[in-house]
Design an enzyme around this catalytic site. Sequence first.
Site, PDB file in Angstrom:
ATOM      1  N   HIS A  17     -13.743 -60.922  32.810  1.00 25.78           N
ATOM      2  CA  HIS A  17     -13.312 -59.929  32.966  1.00 25.78           C
ATOM      3  C   HIS A  17     -14.528 -59.422  33.322  1.00 25.78           C
ATOM      4  CE1 HIS A  17     -12.765 -55.487  31.048  1.00 25.78           C
ATOM      5  NE2 HIS A  17     -13.588 -55.470  31.779  1.00 25.78           N
ATOM      6  N   HIS A  19     -16.234 -57.117  36.475  1.00 25.13           N
ATOM      7  CA  HIS A  19     -15.853 -56.058  38.053  1.00 25.13           C
ATOM      8  C   HIS A  19     -17.644 -56.599  39.266  1.00 25.13           C
ATOM      9  CE1 HIS A  19     -14.619 -52.763  35.148  1.00 25.13           C
ATOM     10  NE2 HIS A  19     -15.128 -53.022  34.284  1.00 25.13           N
ATOM     11  N   ARG A  21     -16.888 -54.755  41.985  1.00 30.59           N
ATOM     12  CA  ARG A  21     -16.014 -52.831  43.452  1.00 30.59           C
ATOM     13  C   ARG A  21     -16.493 -54.282  44.404  1.00 30.59           C
ATOM     14  NH1 ARG A  21     -16.802 -50.890  38.232  1.00 30.59           N
ATOM     15  NH2 ARG A  21     -19.109 -51.204  37.491  1.00 30.59           N
ATOM     16  N   ASN A  45     -10.107 -51.794  38.620  1.00 29.88           N
ATOM     17  CA  ASN A  45     -11.038 -49.592  38.650  1.00 29.88           C
ATOM     18  C   ASN A  45     -11.890 -50.042  39.595  1.00 29.88           C
ATOM     19  OD1 ASN A  45     -13.342 -50.745  37.339  1.00 29.88           O
ATOM     20  ND2 ASN A  45     -13.852 -49.348  35.987  1.00 29.88           N
ATOM     21  N   LYS A 103      -3.960 -54.565  34.405  1.00 31.02           N
ATOM     22  CA  LYS A 103      -5.194 -53.764  33.615  1.00 31.02           C
ATOM     23  C   LYS A 103      -5.017 -52.180  32.942  1.00 31.02           C
ATOM     24  CE  LYS A 103      -9.157 -53.102  31.366  1.00 31.02           C
ATOM     25  NZ  LYS A 103     -10.689 -53.288  31.640  1.00 31.02           N
ATOM     26  N   HIS A 140      -8.318 -51.724  27.314  1.00 34.67           N
ATOM     27  CA  HIS A 140      -9.126 -51.041  27.223  1.00 34.67           C
ATOM     28  C   HIS A 140      -9.012 -50.800  26.335  1.00 34.67           C
ATOM     29  CE1 HIS A 140     -13.101 -49.182  27.950  1.00 34.67           C
ATOM     30  NE2 HIS A 140     -12.715 -48.001  27.119  1.00 34.67           N
ATOM     31  N   HIS A 178     -13.255 -57.587  26.368  1.00 34.12           N
ATOM     32  CA  HIS A 178     -14.225 -56.653  25.176  1.00 34.12           C
ATOM     33  C   HIS A 178     -14.869 -56.092  24.383  1.00 34.12           C
ATOM     34  CE1 HIS A 178     -12.804 -52.936  26.627  1.00 34.12           C
ATOM     35  NE2 HIS A 178     -13.821 -53.272  28.694  1.00 34.12           N
ATOM     36  N   LEU A 223     -19.221 -49.093  28.242  1.00 36.74           N
ATOM     37  CA  LEU A 223     -17.727 -48.362  26.827  1.00 36.74           C
ATOM     38  C   LEU A 223     -16.973 -50.217  27.047  1.00 36.74           C
ATOM     39  CD1 LEU A 223     -17.259 -45.087  28.398  1.00 36.74           C
ATOM     40  CD2 LEU A 223     -18.051 -45.897  26.025  1.00 36.74           C
ATOM     41  N   ASP A 251     -17.481 -58.389  31.429  1.00 38.46           N
ATOM     42  CA  ASP A 251     -17.385 -57.427  31.139  1.00 38.46           C
ATOM     43  C   ASP A 251     -18.646 -56.273  32.869  1.00 38.46           C
ATOM     44  OD1 ASP A 251     -16.256 -54.208  31.910  1.00 38.46           O
ATOM     45  OD2 ASP A 251     -16.782 -54.044  29.399  1.00 38.46           O
ATOM     46  N   HIS A 255     -23.869 -51.614  38.673  1.00 44.29           N
ATOM     47  CA  HIS A 255     -24.115 -49.689  38.716  1.00 44.29           C
ATOM     48  C   HIS A 255     -25.596 -49.038  39.902  1.00 44.29           C
ATOM     49  CE1 HIS A 255     -20.766 -47.352  37.194  1.00 44.29           C
ATOM     50  NE2 HIS A 255     -20.574 -48.418  36.328  1.00 44.29           N
ATOM     51  N   ALA A 267     -21.653 -46.170  32.264  1.00 46.24           N
ATOM     52  CA  ALA A 267     -21.494 -47.421  32.108  1.00 46.24           C
ATOM     53  C   ALA A 267     -21.537 -48.335  32.401  1.00 46.24           C
ATOM     54  CB  ALA A 267     -20.375 -46.679  30.619  1.00 46.24           C
TER      55      ALA A 267
HETATM   56  O1  DOR Z   1     -19.651 -50.198  30.285  1.00 46.27           O
HETATM   57  C1  DOR Z   1     -18.400 -50.192  30.680  1.00 46.27           C
HETATM   58  N1  DOR Z   1     -18.138 -49.853  32.514  1.00 46.27           N
HETATM   59  N2  DOR Z   1     -17.204 -50.720  30.469  1.00 46.27           N
HETATM   60  C2  DOR Z   1     -16.039 -49.872  31.127  1.00 46.27           C
HETATM   61  O2  DOR Z   1     -14.975 -49.944  30.091  1.00 46.27           O
HETATM   62  C3  DOR Z   1     -15.993 -49.819  32.580  1.00 46.27           C
HETATM   63  C4  DOR Z   1     -17.480 -50.477  33.527  1.00 46.27           C
HETATM   64  C5  DOR Z   1     -17.343 -50.383  34.583  1.00 46.27           C
HETATM   65  O3  DOR Z   1     -16.520 -50.596  35.341  1.00 46.27           O
HETATM   66  O4  DOR Z   1     -18.452 -49.512  34.967  1.00 46.27           O
HETATM   67 ZN    ZN Z   2     -15.041 -53.597  32.236  1.00 41.87          ZN
END
Ligand code: DOR
Ligand code: ZN
Length: 350
Positions: A17, A19, A21, A45, A103, A140, A178, A223, A251, A255, A267
Site C-alpha cells: 500500500h 502513495h 503521487r 488517488n 481500491k 479504505h 491500513h 487517516l 501507506d 505531502h 492527512a
Molecule cells: O493519511 C492518509 N493519507 N490516508 C489516506 O487514506 C490517504 C493518504 C493520502 O493519499 O494522502
Molecule cells: Zn493510503
Amino acid sequence: MTAKQNQLEITKPDDWHLHIRDSEIMKAVLPATYRWAARAIIMPNLVPPILTGADARSYASKIKGGIESGVEFEPLLTLYLTQDTQADDVVASYQQGIIKAVKLYPAGATTNSHNGVTDIKKLYPVLAEMSDAAIPLLIHGEVTDPEIDIFDREAVFIEQILQPLRRELPNLRIVMEHITTKQAASYVLNESQNLGATITPHHLILNRNVMLSGAIRPHYYCLPILKRETHRLALIDAATKGDKRFFLGTDSAPHLDGAKIDVCGCAGVFNATFAVEILAQLFDNLGALNNLEGFVSLHGADFYELPYNKEKLTLFKSDTTLEMPKTLQTEDGNITLFDPRMPVYWQILK
Ligand code: DOR
Ligand code: ZN
C-alpha cells in the site's frame, strides 16, 4: 536465528500500500521505496484519479520513467472505484496485467476521495464480476457519516459495510487497508477466507497521544487516525505473530510541508524511506525478528498469489543509531520524513 542476532537476510520485501503521487514528487519519493522493496501496490488517488485501464497504463509508464536504469522495481497498479466504474474495463485491465486490484474509497473518507463510492450496494454487480475474476478489492474501511466519531469510523464500517458485503459476496478477495483497531484485527482473525489486512509502521509504533498530547504534531496526522494504545497493541499482535493474513502496507503518503502545516492540513505520513529498518527494530524490540520476513516479504505475495521475490535483503544491527534525515527535498518543496521516536539500530547492508 538467535535472540541476539545482529544480521538478518530476508526475501526482498514488497509494499502492499503506497502513495507516490506523480510528477516531481513521484520522482523524489520513488527511490525511498525501491531501495528496499521489489514491488509496491500503487494507490490511485491522484488528481485526477486513476479510473480506467487506460489511465493505469499511462501512470505505469510514467512511474517506470521515474525509475533509475538498472533498478528492478515493479509498480502494481490499482484502479479507483467510483459509482461509474465499468466491470468490463476492470476485468480486462486485470486480465491484461495492467492492474492488480481495485481500491474502494468511501467518498469523503480521506485525501482525494471525493470521487469515491457513495452507494456500495449499487456497485455489487461490478464487485460480483471482480469476485468471479478473482480481482482483489482494497478497502479504505471508514464510514464517512459525520455523526460517527472519527475514532469509531473503522469499527462502524466493519458492521455497516464490510459484513453485509462479505455475506453477499463471500468469494470476493478483500484487503482491509491500513487497519487501526482491535475490532479490525479480530474481524480478520475470525474470518477464514478471502480476507487480508495491511498494517502501517506508524500505526504499529504510535498511539494518538503522540499526535495530540501537549502539542499538535501534524506529521502524525493520517487517516484512519491514530488510535488509543489498546488498539496499537492489537495491531502489534496481529503483525508479529506470523499470521499470514497480515502484511506490510506502509501507506506512505507524501505531502509537501506547506500542505501538512496549514490551517487545514492534509492527512498522510511519509514513512517509505526507513520503513524496513524501523520495522526490523520494532520486531527486534518485541523478540519477533523471526516473523519479520513473513510480514514484510511473504504474506502479501501469498495473498496476491504472486511469487516471492528472488532477491534478498540483508539487514544488520549497528552499534550506533541510524541517522535519519528530517526531510526529503523535492523540486516542489520539502517533505518531512516519519520520525518513529525510538532509536533504530538496524540498517540495510549495502
Ligand atoms: O493519511 C492518509 N493519507 N490516508 C489516506 O487514506 C490517504 C493518504 C493520502 O493519499 O494522502
Ligand atoms: Zn493510503
